[in-house]
Design a protein around this motif. Structure first.
Motif, PDB file in Angstrom:
ATOM      1  N   LYS A 162       0.833  -1.211   0.000  1.00 32.56           N
ATOM      2  CA  LYS A 162       0.000   0.000   0.000  1.00 32.56           C
ATOM      3  C   LYS A 162       0.866   1.258   0.000  1.00 32.56           C
ATOM      4  N   HIS A 163       1.882   1.283   0.859  1.00 30.29           N
ATOM      5  CA  HIS A 163       2.752   2.448   0.903  1.00 30.29           C
ATOM      6  C   HIS A 163       3.566   2.588  -0.378  1.00 30.29           C
ATOM      7  N   GLY A 164       3.971   1.461  -0.955  1.00 32.08           N
ATOM      8  CA  GLY A 164       4.693   1.512  -2.218  1.00 32.08           C
ATOM      9  C   GLY A 164       3.839   2.073  -3.345  1.00 32.08           C
ATOM     10  N   ARG A 165       2.575   1.662  -3.407  1.00 31.46           N
ATOM     11  CA  ARG A 165       1.669   2.173  -4.440  1.00 31.46           C
ATOM     12  C   ARG A 165       1.402   3.659  -4.264  1.00 31.46           C
ATOM     13  N   ILE A 166       1.211   4.082  -3.014  1.00 36.51           N
ATOM     14  CA  ILE A 166       0.985   5.503  -2.741  1.00 36.51           C
ATOM     15  C   ILE A 166       2.203   6.321  -3.153  1.00 36.51           C
ATOM     16  N   CYS A 167       3.393   5.826  -2.841  1.00 34.00           N
ATOM     17  CA  CYS A 167       4.606   6.571  -3.162  1.00 34.00           C
ATOM     18  C   CYS A 167       4.894   6.580  -4.655  1.00 34.00           C
ATOM     19  N   MET A 168       4.494   5.554  -5.381  1.00 37.04           N
ATOM     20  CA  MET A 168       4.653   5.586  -6.834  1.00 37.04           C
ATOM     21  C   MET A 168       3.803   6.706  -7.431  1.00 37.04           C
ATOM     22  N   LEU A 169       2.575   6.853  -6.923  1.00 36.36           N
ATOM     23  CA  LEU A 169       1.722   7.953  -7.381  1.00 36.36           C
ATOM     24  C   LEU A 169       2.270   9.299  -6.908  1.00 36.36           C
ATOM     25  N   ALA A 170       2.774   9.321  -5.668  1.00 38.86           N
ATOM     26  CA  ALA A 170       3.263  10.581  -5.100  1.00 38.86           C
ATOM     27  C   ALA A 170       4.496  11.103  -5.825  1.00 38.86           C
ATOM     28  N   LYS A 216      -1.683 -12.575 -15.855  1.00 34.76           N
ATOM     29  CA  LYS A 216      -1.980 -13.863 -16.477  1.00 34.76           C
ATOM     30  C   LYS A 216      -1.046 -14.936 -15.905  1.00 34.76           C
ATOM     31  N   PRO A 217      -1.477 -16.179 -15.917  1.00 30.60           N
ATOM     32  CA  PRO A 217      -0.597 -17.261 -15.447  1.00 30.60           C
ATOM     33  C   PRO A 217       0.720 -17.279 -16.223  1.00 30.60           C
ATOM     34  N   GLY A 218       1.794 -17.368 -15.513  1.00 28.93           N
ATOM     35  CA  GLY A 218       3.106 -17.363 -16.154  1.00 28.93           C
ATOM     36  C   GLY A 218       3.803 -16.018 -16.063  1.00 28.93           C
ATOM     37  N   THR A 219       3.040 -14.940 -15.967  1.00 27.98           N
ATOM     38  CA  THR A 219       3.626 -13.604 -15.871  1.00 27.98           C
ATOM     39  C   THR A 219       3.253 -12.903 -14.569  1.00 27.98           C
ATOM     40  N   LEU A 220       2.339 -13.492 -13.811  1.00 28.15           N
ATOM     41  CA  LEU A 220       1.861 -12.840 -12.594  1.00 28.15           C
ATOM     42  C   LEU A 220       2.975 -12.627 -11.582  1.00 28.15           C
ATOM     43  N   ASP A 221       3.807 -13.657 -11.361  1.00 26.37           N
ATOM     44  CA  ASP A 221       4.898 -13.536 -10.391  1.00 26.37           C
ATOM     45  C   ASP A 221       5.898 -12.461 -10.814  1.00 26.37           C
ATOM     46  N   LYS A 222       6.098 -12.342 -12.111  1.00 28.33           N
ATOM     47  CA  LYS A 222       7.020 -11.325 -12.626  1.00 28.33           C
ATOM     48  C   LYS A 222       6.519  -9.925 -12.296  1.00 28.33           C
ATOM     49  N   TYR A 223       5.226  -9.696 -12.507  1.00 25.81           N
ATOM     50  CA  TYR A 223       4.668  -8.371 -12.246  1.00 25.81           C
ATOM     51  C   TYR A 223       4.539  -8.094 -10.747  1.00 25.81           C
ATOM     52  N   LYS A 224       4.316  -9.128  -9.961  1.00 28.68           N
ATOM     53  CA  LYS A 224       4.284  -8.941  -8.506  1.00 28.68           C
ATOM     54  C   LYS A 224       5.636  -8.439  -8.004  1.00 28.68           C
ATOM     55  N   LEU A 225       6.700  -9.063  -8.485  1.00 28.07           N
ATOM     56  CA  LEU A 225       8.038  -8.663  -8.072  1.00 28.07           C
ATOM     57  C   LEU A 225       8.365  -7.265  -8.580  1.00 28.07           C
ATOM     58  N   ALA A 226       7.950  -6.970  -9.811  1.00 23.29           N
ATOM     59  CA  ALA A 226       8.211  -5.644 -10.381  1.00 23.29           C
ATOM     60  C   ALA A 226       7.494  -4.559  -9.585  1.00 23.29           C
ATOM     61  N   GLU A 227       6.251  -4.821  -9.208  1.00 27.14           N
ATOM     62  CA  GLU A 227       5.507  -3.838  -8.414  1.00 27.14           C
ATOM     63  C   GLU A 227       6.176  -3.615  -7.065  1.00 27.14           C
ATOM     64  N   LEU A 228       6.607  -4.685  -6.453  1.00 29.00           N
ATOM     65  CA  LEU A 228       7.235  -4.589  -5.129  1.00 29.00           C
ATOM     66  C   LEU A 228       8.530  -3.791  -5.207  1.00 29.00           C
ATOM     67  N   LYS A 229       9.359  -4.081  -6.200  1.00 25.64           N
ATOM     68  CA  LYS A 229      10.632  -3.383  -6.335  1.00 25.64           C
ATOM     69  C   LYS A 229      10.430  -1.907  -6.655  1.00 25.64           C
ATOM     70  N   ASN A 230       9.497  -1.614  -7.562  1.00 21.49           N
ATOM     71  CA  ASN A 230       9.238  -0.226  -7.909  1.00 21.49           C
ATOM     72  C   ASN A 230       8.615   0.534  -6.741  1.00 21.49           C
ATOM     73  N   GLY A 231       7.788  -0.152  -5.960  1.00 17.20           N
ATOM     74  CA  GLY A 231       7.215   0.474  -4.781  1.00 17.20           C
ATOM     75  C   GLY A 231       8.271   0.815  -3.750  1.00 17.20           C
ATOM     76  N   ARG A 232       9.202  -0.090  -3.523  1.00 13.67           N
ATOM     77  CA  ARG A 232      10.288   0.168  -2.571  1.00 13.67           C
ATOM     78  C   ARG A 232      11.160   1.324  -3.053  1.00 13.67           C
ATOM     79  N   LEU A 233      11.446   1.343  -4.348  1.00 13.57           N
ATOM     80  CA  LEU A 233      12.239   2.436  -4.912  1.00 13.57           C
ATOM     81  C   LEU A 233      11.501   3.762  -4.770  1.00 13.57           C
ATOM     82  N   ALA A 234      10.188   3.754  -4.996  1.00 10.95           N
ATOM     83  CA  ALA A 234       9.401   4.979  -4.899  1.00 10.95           C
ATOM     84  C   ALA A 234       9.359   5.503  -3.469  1.00 10.95           C
ATOM     85  N   MET A 235       9.310   4.604  -2.478  1.00  9.78           N
ATOM     86  CA  MET A 235       9.313   5.050  -1.088  1.00  9.78           C
ATOM     87  C   MET A 235      10.613   5.767  -0.752  1.00  9.78           C
ATOM     88  N   VAL A 236      11.729   5.217  -1.223  1.00 12.58           N
ATOM     89  CA  VAL A 236      13.020   5.865  -0.996  1.00 12.58           C
ATOM     90  C   VAL A 236      13.091   7.189  -1.754  1.00 12.58           C
TER      91      VAL A 236
END
Length: 202
Positions: free
Chosen positions: A77-85, A155-175
């Motif tokens: 949640k904080h990562g998503r907010i910071c990406m928008l911020a 979609k199956p096969g790419t979901l884990d990839k996008y989950k990791l991408a969202e998490l990494k980008n969210g962490r970067l955005a918080m910093v």
């Protein structure tokens, strides 16, 4: 190695995991595994690498005190907010809506130009989202999953990839967001303003 050479009765047994148990005179000494993210600290007991993006980074050991699913939901949640911020912080320097209320290009200064009616709208909107998603933090659903996928990327096969991408980008955005705030507090310049018209502090 000399510390392990003692007279009589010393037995060393290795466990099946990354722990070493040393027993002598009925006492056990346990050497815990080290964190991958911070090698000089012990690995948090609940962070076993099974969660997406888990690198064992928990220097305050919050995962030992709080529910792991709740912590992951909060991180997303904080990562998503910071990406928008961070995006809004930069865009605000360039794009302005008509009216004096929207004329301020610096995000921190713009806070004081928002009328009270606008603040009530913001608070009401945030409160509504929290009320709707509150139970999701404690039920059996996946942390941070609210069924929002308008582009059908999960979609199956790419979901884990996008989950990791969202998490990494969210962490970067918080910093990045913390960096934006500190930068403006010290220099009084926006991100684009400082890049195009750099002013040294000394």
């Amino acid at each position: 190695m000399a510390a392990f050479i003692v007279s009589g009765g010393l037995s060393v047994a290795k466990s099946g995991f990354s722990q070493k148990n040393v027993s002598r005179a009925g006492s056990n000494v346990v050497m815990l595994a080290k964190s991958k993210a911070i090698p000089f600290l012990e690995a948090p007991s609940k962070l076993d690498g099974s969660m997406t993006g888990d690198a064992g980074f928990d220097p305050l050991f919050l995962s030992d005190m709080l529910d792991l699913k709740y912590l992951r939901s909060a991180e997303l949640k904080h990562g998503r907010i910071c990406m928008l911020a961070t995006l809004g912080w930069i865009v605000q320097e360039i794009v302005h809506l008509p009216g004096d209320v929207f004329s301020e290009k610096h995000a921190l200064e713009a806070i004081y130009k928002v009328p009270m009616a606008g603040w009530w709208q913001i608070i009401a909107f945030i409160s509504l989202i929290e009320l709707v998603t509150f139970k999701k933090n404690y039920d059996d659903s996946e942390p941070g999953s609210y069924g929002f996928d308008p582009l059908n990327l999960g979609k199956p096969g790419t979901l884990d990839k996008y989950k990791l991408a969202e998490l990494k980008n969210g962490r970067l955005a918080m910093v990045a967001f913390v960096g934006f705030v500190m930068q403006y507090a010290v220099s009084g310049q926006g991100v684009i303003e400082q890049l195009t018209n750099f002013k040294a502090l000394v």
